[in-house]
Design an enzyme around this catalytic site. Structure first.
Site, PDB file in Angstrom:
ATOM      1  CB  THR A  49      -0.930   0.030   1.230  1.00 47.73           C
ATOM      2  OG1 THR A  49      -0.115   0.036   2.424  1.00 47.73           O
ATOM      3  CG2 THR A  49      -1.845  -1.187   1.245  1.00 47.73           C
ATOM      4  CB  CYS A  94      -2.451   0.750  12.573  1.00 45.71           C
ATOM      5  SG  CYS A  94      -3.598   1.228  11.247  1.00 45.71           S
ATOM      6  NE  ARG A 127      -1.105   7.378   0.489  1.00 49.88           N
ATOM      7  CZ  ARG A 127      -1.091   6.370  -0.361  1.00 49.88           C
ATOM      8  NH1 ARG A 127       0.027   6.082  -1.011  1.00 49.88           N
ATOM      9  NH2 ARG A 127      -2.188   5.661  -0.574  1.00 49.88           N
ATOM     10  CB  CYS A 155      -1.814   5.084   8.317  1.00 44.87           C
ATOM     11  SG  CYS A 155      -3.452   4.389   8.614  1.00 44.87           S
ATOM     12  CB  CYS A 199      -3.205   4.459  13.010  1.00 42.90           C
ATOM     13  SG  CYS A 199      -1.709   4.377  11.983  1.00 42.90           S
ATOM     14  CD1 TRP A 248      18.741  16.049  47.102  1.00 43.08           C
ATOM     15  CD2 TRP A 248      18.747  18.221  46.541  1.00 43.08           C
ATOM     16  NE1 TRP A 248      17.432  16.465  46.990  1.00 43.08           N
ATOM     17  CE2 TRP A 248      17.407  17.787  46.641  1.00 43.08           C
ATOM     18  CE3 TRP A 248      19.008  19.549  46.209  1.00 43.08           C
ATOM     19  CZ2 TRP A 248      16.325  18.638  46.419  1.00 43.08           C
ATOM     20  CZ3 TRP A 248      17.926  20.406  45.972  1.00 43.08           C
ATOM     21  CH2 TRP A 248      16.609  19.944  46.085  1.00 43.08           C
ATOM     22  CE1 TYR A 290      13.691  18.479  42.553  1.00 47.57           C
ATOM     23  CE2 TYR A 290      14.501  20.531  41.606  1.00 47.57           C
ATOM     24  CZ  TYR A 290      13.457  19.754  42.066  1.00 47.57           C
ATOM     25  OH  TYR A 290      12.169  20.247  42.032  1.00 47.57           O
ATOM     26  CG  ASP A 337      14.721  14.398  48.781  1.00 47.17           C
ATOM     27  OD1 ASP A 337      14.845  15.574  48.414  1.00 47.17           O
ATOM     28  OD2 ASP A 337      13.638  13.902  49.155  1.00 47.17           O
TER      29      ASP A 337
END
Length: 507
Positions: A34, A42, A67, A69, A72, A434, A438, A454
């Site tokens: 296709t 899909c 190309r 779909c 979906c 720390w 973070y 922590d």
């Protein structure tokens, strides 16, 4: 099979046969008969194995002559969480491409940011993603254009420039090649799709916020909107951010000027309402909002990885859609991390608001509550640390860090090598492990950061019956999802205020 295709095609085909949504965005299925490419989930009839091949990116499938779909919408999937886990050159490049760097600075600018020649970068991306930087940027522009065509009333010329195309002619040509129809035909065919909610970034059921432009953001399910909003609300800085039921608002500093955003969140999806945004900055604004909300995360992979731990399994099972909040600006994260050293979240929030009023630029037109942009690194670096409302050592650490950021010695966008960023942060006096970690967790999007010192993490471990003194050793089994483990541990303490600070922070 082309060199752009994925080698482990048998595993990919099993995912397609089972319509497994977990792989949406991780690879694409191309059907030779296709000439269409799809997402793994899909709903169409599964093609025969001999008729398909698999690609690492939509751009690679497009280069091979396929190309998208129309059923979906494979180009509307969240990005691959693998980029953040790997954090290699290809992943870093993809994050900059999604931010619009190729449109603003060209391939050479992208390569310079990553520390490579453009030829070497193109070679790496071709090998890892199946397409070079120009093709990847083109696919990103087509995806952005499709979202804007489907979800906004912008004119086609406005869509073209907002998506990053240099001309309307280039826009029309690309859309025709990718979707095999004109932009006007795409808009005429656009209909509300029940499958959009969640998996395809559908809107929450509440109405969209007032904005110049409102866009649906693709979200991988499950998604815990409530936890994100609670986290952001607890840290919202007056003048820059505001949170109300179901909606987070803030100002944005974008490449071509300031703007503001209103993010309407529900467990079903996210709406992004942009106000005052230069059309050329739409891509950058959307990408930064995706980082903030961690929308490209793979929650099912996180749950699977952490559930093997006897202690974490029930915790993770209760909130499987928990995300690690990122940010829209790395400098802001870094500044707020320093401000928050050894004090409560509420106190750090107050200090940040004072800093904003003192050094932040005005944000006219952003709304009555959003009055300022967060200060730049240069503005904070110019302050006298002796005049800041904090211990002098922390004030010097803050201005020193901002001076390093302004000079380019510390780079806090997601293009940077994480190990190098950590080393450069630790080289700044007053910045300890720390703070550096973070920043890596929130600014760099590192999914594998743990914060053994922590207070919140240690308290959560004690409550769960684990020895907090062995926190770092315990967390080794949680790789590569330790950042998510931190969020789950913090989330168990939501009934009590978190300090979110280290026990020690000596730079």
């Amino acid at each position: 099979m082309s060199t752009a295709a994925i080698i482990d095609d048998e595993r990919c085909y099993r995912a397609v046969a089972s319509r497994d949504r977990r792989f949406d965005g991780a690879f694409y299925t191309a059907v030779r008969t296709t000439r269409i490419y799809c997402r793994p989930s899909c709903p169409a009839v599964t093609p025969r194995r001999r008729n398909v091949e698999f690609y690492r990116s939509a751009a690679a499938a497009q280069l091979a002559g396929y190309r998208a779909c129309r059923r979906c919408l494979p180009d509307a999937t969240p990005g691959s969480a693998e980029w953040d886990v790997r954090a290699d050159v290809a992943g870093r490049a993809m994050r900059l491409i999604n931010d619009g760097v190729v449109e603003r600075e060209g391939v050479q600018g992208l390569a310079i940011r990553l520390g490579y020649t453009s030829r070497h970068l193109s070679r790496v991306l071709l090998e890892q993603m199946g397409a070079g930087p120009l093709a990847l940027a083109r696919a990103r522009r087509a995806q952005t254009a499709r979202v804007l065509i489907d979800t906004t009333s912008m004119s086609m010329a406005e869509v073209a420039f907002a998506a990053g195309f240099a001309s309307v002619r280039q826009f029309n040509q690309t859309v025709g090649e990718v979707y095999a129809c004109t932009p006007s035909a795409l808009r005429a065919a656009a209909r509300p799709r029940s499958g959009d909610i969640g998996a395809d970034g559908g809107a929450p059921t509440d109405g969209p916020p007032a904005a110049d432009l409102t866009i649906r953001l693709a979200v991988r399910q499950p998604f815990d909107a409530g936890a994100l909003l609670r986290f952001l609300a607890a840290r919202a800085v007056c003048g820059v951010e505001s949170v109300e039921p179901g909606c987070y608002r803030r100002t944005l500093r974008l490449p071509h000027g300031p703007a503001s955003v209103a993010l309407t969140l529900s467990d079903g999806g996210v709406l992004c309402g942009l106000r005052g945004c230069d059309p050329r900055d739409v891509m950058a604004a959307v990408e930064r909002c995706r980082r903030l909300l961690d929308l490209d995360a793979d929650p099912e992979a996180v749950v699977a990885g952490l559930s093997s731990d006897e202690m974490l399994a029930p915790i993770v099972g209760r909130t499987p859609g928990l995300r690690v909040p990122g940010h829209v600006d790395g400098t802001e994260v870094a500044v707020r991390a320093v401000l928050g050293q050894q004090i409560s979240v509420a106190r750090a929030r107050t200090l940040a608001a004072r800093l904003v009023q003192r050094s932040g630029d005005r944000a006219d037109g952003a709304g009555s509550e959003l009055t300022h942009l967060f200060p730049t690194a240069a503005a904070i670096a110019a302050l006298d640390p002796e005049t800041l409302p904090m211990p002098r050592a922390r004030g010097r650490a803050l201005t020193g860090l901002c001076a390093a950021i302004d000079a380019g010695d510390v780079v806090l966008d997601r293009s940077a090598d994480r190990a190098q960023v950590r080393a450069s942060l630790l080289a700044v006096p007053g910045i300890g492990p720390w703070t550096a970690d973070y920043i890596a967790m929130r600014a760099l999007g590192d999914p594998d950061v743990f914060l053994p010192t922590d207070v919140g993490v240690r308290h959560a471990l004690r409550r769960a019956g684990r020895d907090h003194r062995r926190a770092a050793e315990v967390a080794e089994d949680w790789r590569p999802w330790r950042s998510y483990a931190v969020m789950h541990l913090w989330n168990t303490l939501t009934e009590t205020p978190l300090t979110e600070t280290p026990l020690t922070e000596t730079g």
